[in-house]
Design an enzyme around this catalytic site. Structure first.
Site, PDB file in Angstrom:
ATOM      1  CG  ASP A 145      -3.482   4.342  -2.797  1.00 21.12           C
ATOM      2  OD1 ASP A 145      -4.418   3.559  -2.597  1.00 21.12           O
ATOM      3  OD2 ASP A 145      -3.208   5.274  -2.008  1.00 21.12           O
TER       4      ASP A 145
ATOM      5  CG  ASP B 117      -2.128   0.865   1.075  1.00 18.29           C
ATOM      6  OD1 ASP B 117      -2.165   1.613   0.084  1.00 18.29           O
ATOM      7  OD2 ASP B 117      -3.038   0.796   1.915  1.00 18.29           O
TER       8      ASP B 117
ATOM      9  CE  LYS C  20      -5.359   5.814   7.494  1.00 16.01           C
ATOM     10  NZ  LYS C  20      -5.364   4.352   7.650  1.00 16.01           N
TER      11      LYS C  20
END
Length: 1325
Positions: free
Chosen positions: A1240, A1012, A1081
């Site tokens: 991604d 990742d 986050k």
């Protein structure tokens, strides 16, 4: 001020001077507002506008004798000013125009609504005579302050010109189009000219208000500087000045300082330099025959939807064999002159194809006559139909064919173009070839082969140097692949597939059996009712006596068998949620299902299935493990096979897509039938009630936000029956299911993915076609297509042991913690209360109403989640013994997605966990370590630890790992505490099996290991800006341990909070101990994708609510406080990122303000256009209700500036991360790797993780080694600044100049060395 207006006013003034004692007629202030408002050098305020005066029918006044004399004197002074101004303008601007050829505006006649007209032409001498006569008898006035100012301005302009010459002495002149003369751009001047052709057609706008004004465009084109000067004395409503600031600005221009002049001269020189560069680039691209960048022509699109509706109507008529209706409709459209503009040549070609099949050349000749009457020219499709007709006619002579070919040549068309550009159906191609060979027996079509030209530098070597490429083969034999192809073909021909539900394993109770029997009985009755209603509707529509050119739905209701329409309607009732659905969504779904079936039937009728089967059979040679090796890509191999099999129909396209409005109208018609004809006995569940027939569906209205929408809702009786029946079968459309054979490779924009089911290469909003237009005009999309084909070539299978565990929990009551939704029996019961009960107070009733609303909302959410899980698990269970594939397409930014919507690897933790690669590979020496590291990553426990630290941690908890694998539901249940519990459990099982094998290195693993990106959006920003600090924060630099940007921001926010707490900020004290990585986050991750402070506050608010100990009364204040600190922290950490983001945002703002949508091209050559326009309303009228469609993608509307500017930075970054993924996929494929991506997050076998990591880093460096921002700047300059319209006003020129300078000023970059990314362990980890 325009010369046209000056001369018009001068003539008016001279005539009035001859009539001093006569009535003075009112004249239009529009001729010159500045001149009309000056009295003795002062501004005269007018109490009423000319429009108000005219409305009161005031046409003249009778002044006193003294006033008249004074007025003439003032006008004489004013004329001196105007004459001086004319002389100045003559020197400032080079114009190809003579005063003798100017037409003069005559003042409007008296009376309301009198129309104005042009005055007679006069020569220069006549004008001078009139002016002199007007001044006779008056004393020579003294020079006014306005004349002095004009003289001063002229001197200052001369100074600026001299400074510009000193700055750049050698400046080439630019010629205007259509004019022989040219001039340099100087301050306050323009290089625009009026050609001889243009000056004869300068329009005058005649209004019904008794006033005439020249075209604004002509005025601005002739004198942009005059327009700017006049704007300083421009009136707004009620005769007031716009703003005092404008006056000051005008005075500043009249009296500029030396510094201002120098800065203007420098800026102007820079603008001219950029314009010369753009001009040179444009000339080079023209001389080198580089194709123009794809553009969407809004005028072409003006009637696009209506043309598509007409085409779909005619093709539907032809498909069902109703040729008379099609022919009659075409003629009726043609007869109405105003509707001919909706017609194009392709519409007429539809009937030509029909007559060609019947060998009726004279009928085609009549359509050619219609084309000529409509002012249209025949195209390749027209001549293709003619040649086909000749090929079918046994009596066709060579003379006729020769005449046709000569006519084609005269129209600039070649025979080879017919074979390369036309879409052939059935045996049309063979017939055309037969006709041509009547006169050219040896003719062979010259088909264009795929070449390696036109690739971007990023992939040039990939396509030209293939010595080291090792394209992987599937682990299946050719017979296995062909067997899967036949099964998939059967599924797509049926268009639907019925599978068992995972709830079928539940024991059948007496009540369940009763409800199932009742539903089956009711559906049999509904079929009869709907069949009868459908036939009656078709009869009415077929004989409806409406105006001939009106479209109706009759042909669309004849495309399928009547029973197929009925089955689709009954199936939609079964899929309707208990809470109902909006009419627009339900109708659109019904219309799309009918179109899908119709499209498949068309391919059968066009004989495409036979040819597809032949090509696919040969295509499996490339994929199967028991065939020879090939050195070509799947797309190239498929194209070669099509070239070899030239006869028969073409596989690529040919069908007309239905416009959204047609799909919606057809669906609404079917919904109306359902509402009116589906009924049930009211006593079916309670025999004690009175029996009567009640509707099953209700059409009602509800509110979504502030909009009222139509809603279709199930009757509670039917909803209860369906819930209690718990039926064992689920029916899906064929495209919902994974494919049972490898997908057809994407070979063009319109062909790929499924065998027969239509699929779009690019996902778009219903009705938006600008993306498709750009793609079709794009020259080379091979790299994009090949990456999609690579992603779709990955074969999958089901992790059966894990699936069985999930199904057991699903059927047992679910588990919210494990993301397995519970059944509706666990939903909160709806509270019942009587609103009329006097025992409850008003506040209590309001509270109970809110509880009812919340309970209904919760019930609806639980039903949605439960059905979603049911669909995914049922599909997985149905595919448990099969190998399957996911075809891929992309969104408008290039991000890729699997086509099946429910069950795919982009789904939740549950769906990802039950998917395995169909191909297994040995773990190798490091594979087991990668499995352990992957498991720790899934737990989320060691994000700040090194890879070695994670591996050591995995070894210390090996007992828990093995216990989880052996006793997932009855052991220690360690896996349940992971961030991704189901994937963690699957990994535990894989590790346990590998460790217990004789040799773990030789253990065959099908398990996908993930790598990742570390906040991938910020990684791209840091690489673009070469930002060292930012690159360090997101692991672009090699480090011993991973840098966690989320923890870094959280730490910085905590420092800010501590400082504020010491200063006595109350909310800072409340937040002590609650600021964590998890809280910030999501906001940090999404701020790079354009999240606003408002959106960030909502994200933080949600995280704070999840903390049980946090005081809920402070959530609002705390979220406001924290989002401010997060944005401040990010701004300090990523300075380069903010500069690039601001540059992109401001560029998009200026582009959209100029009336354009933002468009760019990715480094792989994929064109991207943002489909955000101002919303327009379109009313769709139907029997049930009028549906108000909010359309925000219509290119005829102006761009939505806010959406354009806010979306450009995130969309641009998304296009870069998709480019990186595509490059990685291509190079992994050439290296023989299995590769899959979730944006991604990259997946591969444990054996090949190191290889994939190497490729991933190399391609990231290769991508960002390109001058991405410079290329973007050049593209935007060429597209939006290369052609300023000659009629642009001065204000537009200022905006153009600002945009030009902004786009040319690419943000500066730092000193970060990209090559270090290759050594960064935690770039992707």
């Amino acid at each position: 001020m325009s010369v046209l207006r000056v001369c018009a006013l001068a003539k008016s003034l001279s005539r009035r001077s001859l009539l001093e004692k006569c009535a003075l007629r009112g004249y239009s202030v529009d001729c010159c507002r500045l001149c009309a408002s000056l009295r003795s050098g002062a501004v005269r305020r007018i109490s009423e506008t000319p429009l108000q005066l005219q409305r009161r029918n005031v046409s003249f006044v009778i002044p006193k004798k003294e006033a008249a004399k004074k007025r003439v004197l003032e006008q004489s002074q004013l004329f001196d000013v105007l004459e001086a101004r004319i002389q100045q303008l003559r020197t400032d601007i080079v114009l190809d125009i003579q005063h003798a050829e100017l037409q003069v505006v005559k003042a409007g006649s008296s009376g309301r609504g009198a129309s104005s007209s042009w005055g007679p032409k006069s020569t220069s001498k006549e004008k001078i005579a009139i002016l002199n006569s007007g001044a006779k008898g008056t004393s020579k006035p003294q020079q006014s302050r306005w004349t002095e100012k004009l003289a001063l301005e002229k001197k200052e302009n001369h100074k600026i010109q001299q400074k510009v010459k000193q700055t750049d002495k050698r400046k080439p002149t630019t010629k205007s189009k259509g004019s022989k003369s040219s001039s340099q751009i100087l301050p306050g001047t323009s290089h625009k000219t009026i050609s001889a052709a243009a000056k004869k057609t300068i329009p005058a706008i005649q209004t019904n208000r008794g006033c005439t004004k020249l075209s604004d465009k002509s005025h601005a084109a002739a004198y942009p500087k005059a327009a700017s000067t006049a704007s300083t004395a421009h009136y707004v409503s009620k005769g007031k000045w716009k703003d005092s600031k404008i006056q000051h600005h005008g005075e500043k221009e009249l009296n500029p300082t030396d510094n201002d002049a120098q800065s203007k001269a420098t800026e102007l020189a820079e603008v001219e330099k950029l314009e010369r560069r753009l001009s040179q680039q444009a000339n080079q691209s023209t001389s080198s025959s580089v194709p123009e960048r794809p553009q969407v022509d809004s005028e072409e699109r003006a009637c696009g939807d209506m043309q598509m509706s007409i085409r779909s109507y005619l093709e539907a008529c032809v498909f069902v064999g109703d040729i008379d209706r099609a022919s009659h409709f075409l003629l009726s459209q043609h007869r109405v002159i105003r509707r001919r503009k909706l017609m194009n040549t392709d519409i007429y070609n539809i009937l030509m194809r029909v007559w060609a099949k019947k060998s009726l050349l004279h009928q085609i000749g009549r359509i050619f006559i219609l084309l000529e009457e409509a002012g249209l020219k025949p195209n390749l499709g027209s001549y293709c139909a003619v040649l086909e007709c000749m090929g079918r006619s046994p009596s066709c002579t060579p003379k006729v064919v020769t005449r046709c070919l000569k006519q084609m040549q005269q129209d600039g068309l070649s025979v080879d173009d017919v074979f390369s550009q036309c879409m052939f159906r059935q045996d049309e191609k063979d017939m055309v070839l037969k006709a041509i060979r009547i006169v050219q027996p040896d003719y062979q079509p010259c088909l264009k082969l795929t070449t390696n030209e036109g690739y971007t530098s990023l992939v040039q070597d990939f396509y030209t140097q293939r010595k080291d490429h090792h394209y992987p083969k599937l682990v299946f034999t050719q017979d296995q692949l062909l067997n899967g192809f036949k099964r998939q073909l059967d599924v797509e021909q049926a268009c639907t597939v019925t599978i068992p539900s995972v709830e079928a394993d539940k024991p059948v109770t007496k009540n369940m059996a009763k409800m199932r029997a009742l539903l089956a009985e009711q559906r049999a009755q509904w079929q009869k009712s709907l069949l009868q209603a459908l036939r009656e509707t078709k009869t009415i529509l077929a004989s409806t006596n409406t105006r001939d050119y009106r479209l109706n739905l009759y042909p669309h209701l004849c495309l399928l068998e009547d029973r197929e329409y009925v089955d689709i309607m009954i199936q939609s009732v079964a899929n309707l949620p208990p809470s109902g659905d909006s009419l627009k969504i339900l109708a659109g779904d019904l219309g799309n299902r009918i179109y899908t079936k119709y499209s498949v039937r068309q391919k059968h009728q066009n004989q495409m299935v036979e040819k597809l089967s032949k090509i696919y059979c040969s295509y499996t040679d490339l994929l199967a493990k028991d065939t020879k090796e090939y050195d070509v890509l799947p797309r190239e191999h498929w194209c070669n096979l099509e070239m070899e099999l030239t006869s028969g129909p073409m596989l690529q396209g040919g069908e007309t897509s239905w416009p959204y409005i047609v799909t919606l109208e057809l669906g609404t018609c079917l919904v109306d039938m359902m509402v009116k004809n589906l009924k049930i006995n009211s006593d079916i569940l309670n025999p004690a009630q009175e029996r009567k027939r009640i509707p099953v569906l209700y059409h009602m209205y509800t509110f979504r936000s502030i909009r009222q929408i139509g809603f279709i809702k199930l009757h509670p009786i039917l909803s209860q029956m369906q819930q209690e029946a718990m039926e064992t079968k689920l029916t899906f459309d064929s495209y919902v299911m994974p494919m049972l054979c490898p997908p057809v490779p994407w070979t063009s924009v319109k062909f790929g993915a499924y065998l027969l089911t239509p699929a779009k290469l690019m996902r778009t909003v219903d009705g938006a076609i600008q993306h498709e237009v750009l793609l079709e005009k794009c020259q080379n999309l091979h790299a994009v297509l090949d990456s999609l084909n690579q992603l779709g070539s990955c074969a999958w299978r089901i992790n059966k042991p894990l699936l069985d565990i999930i199904i057991s929990i699903f059927n047992d009551r679910g588990n919210d913690k494990l993301d397995v939704p519970p059944p509706l029996s666990e939903a909160p019961k709806l509270p019942h209360f009587n609103p009329q009960d006097p025992n409850h107070t008003a506040s209590e009733k309001a509270h109970m109403r809110r509880e009812v609303i919340m309970a209904k909302k919760k019930y609806s959410e639980m039903h949605s989640l439960r059905m979603d899980a049911l669909y995914k698990l049922s599909i997985a269970n149905h595919m448990r013994d099969d190998i399957f594939w996911f075809p891929h397409n992309m969104d408008f930014r290039g991000r890729t997605y699997p086509c099946p919507p429910y069950f795919n690897h982009l789904g939740s933790d549950v769906t990802r966990a039950i998917l395995l690669f169909a191909e297994g590979k040995p773990l190798g020496p490091k594979g087991l370590d990668w499995l352990k590291i992957h498991l720790v990553n899934l737990t989320g426990l060691k994000k700040r630890s090194s890879l070695q630290g994670r591996l050591e941690y995995a070894n210390t908890i090996m007992e828990d790992i093995l216990d989880s694998a052996d006793n997932p539901l009855n052991g220690k249940k360690w896996w349940m505490n992971a961030d991704e519990p189901w994937q963690a459990l699957a990994c535990c099982m894989e590790i346990a099996t590998a460790m217990r094998s004789p040799d773990p290195a030789q253990f065959i693993s099908n398990f996908p290991v993930h790598q990742d990106g570390s906040c991938n959006g910020l990684q791209h920003y840091a690489a673009l800006g070469r930002d060292v600090i930012g690159a360090t924060s997101v692991n672009l630099l090699p480090c011993d341990v991973p840098q966690d940007v989320y923890s870094g921001v959280a730490q910085q926010v905590e420092e800010f909070r501590a400082e504020d707490a010491e200063s006595g900020v109350k909310i800072a004290k409340v937040l002590e101990g609650f600021i964590s990585r998890k809280v910030v986050k999501q906001t940090v991750m999404t701020v790079v994708y354009g999240v606003t402070r408002y959106g960030g506050r909502l994200q933080i608010e949600k995280r704070l609510k999840e903390i049980d100990d946090f005081p809920k009364e402070h959530v609002w204040d705390a979220s406001h406080y924290l989002v401010r600190l997060v944005f401040t922290g990010l701004k300090e950490m990523f300075t380069g990122t903010r500069e690039i983001q601001d540059w992109l945002t401001e560029s998009a703002r200026l582009i959209s303000k100029s009336g354009h949508t933002v468009e760019w091209v990715t480094p792989l050559g994929l064109p991207v256009i943002q489909p955000y326009h101002r919303t327009r309303n379109q009313m769709m009228k139907s029997i049930m209700q009028h549906i108000n469609l909010k359309i925000n993608h219509d290119i005829k509307e102006r761009p939505d500036t806010v959406k354009q500017k806010n979306a450009f930075p995130p969309n641009f970054i998304h296009s870069l991360d998709s480019t990186h993924m595509m490059l990685t996929s291509l190079h992994c494929y050439s290296a023989g790797l299995t590769f899959v991506s979730v944006h991604d997050c990259f997946w591969t076998h444990a054996l090949t993780v190191d290889t994939m990591n190497k490729v991933c880093r190399e391609q990231f460096v290769a991508l960002h080694s390109q001058p991405i921002l410079e290329d973007l700047s050049n593209f935007l300059l060429q597209k939006y600044c290369n052609r300023l319209q000659p009629e642009a006003k001065n204000k537009k020129y200022q905006e153009y100049r600002r945009l030009l300078l902004l786009l040319a000023k690419v943000p500066q970059t730092g000193d970060f060395d990209l090559e270090q990314v290759k050594e960064s362990t935690y770039f992707f980890s």
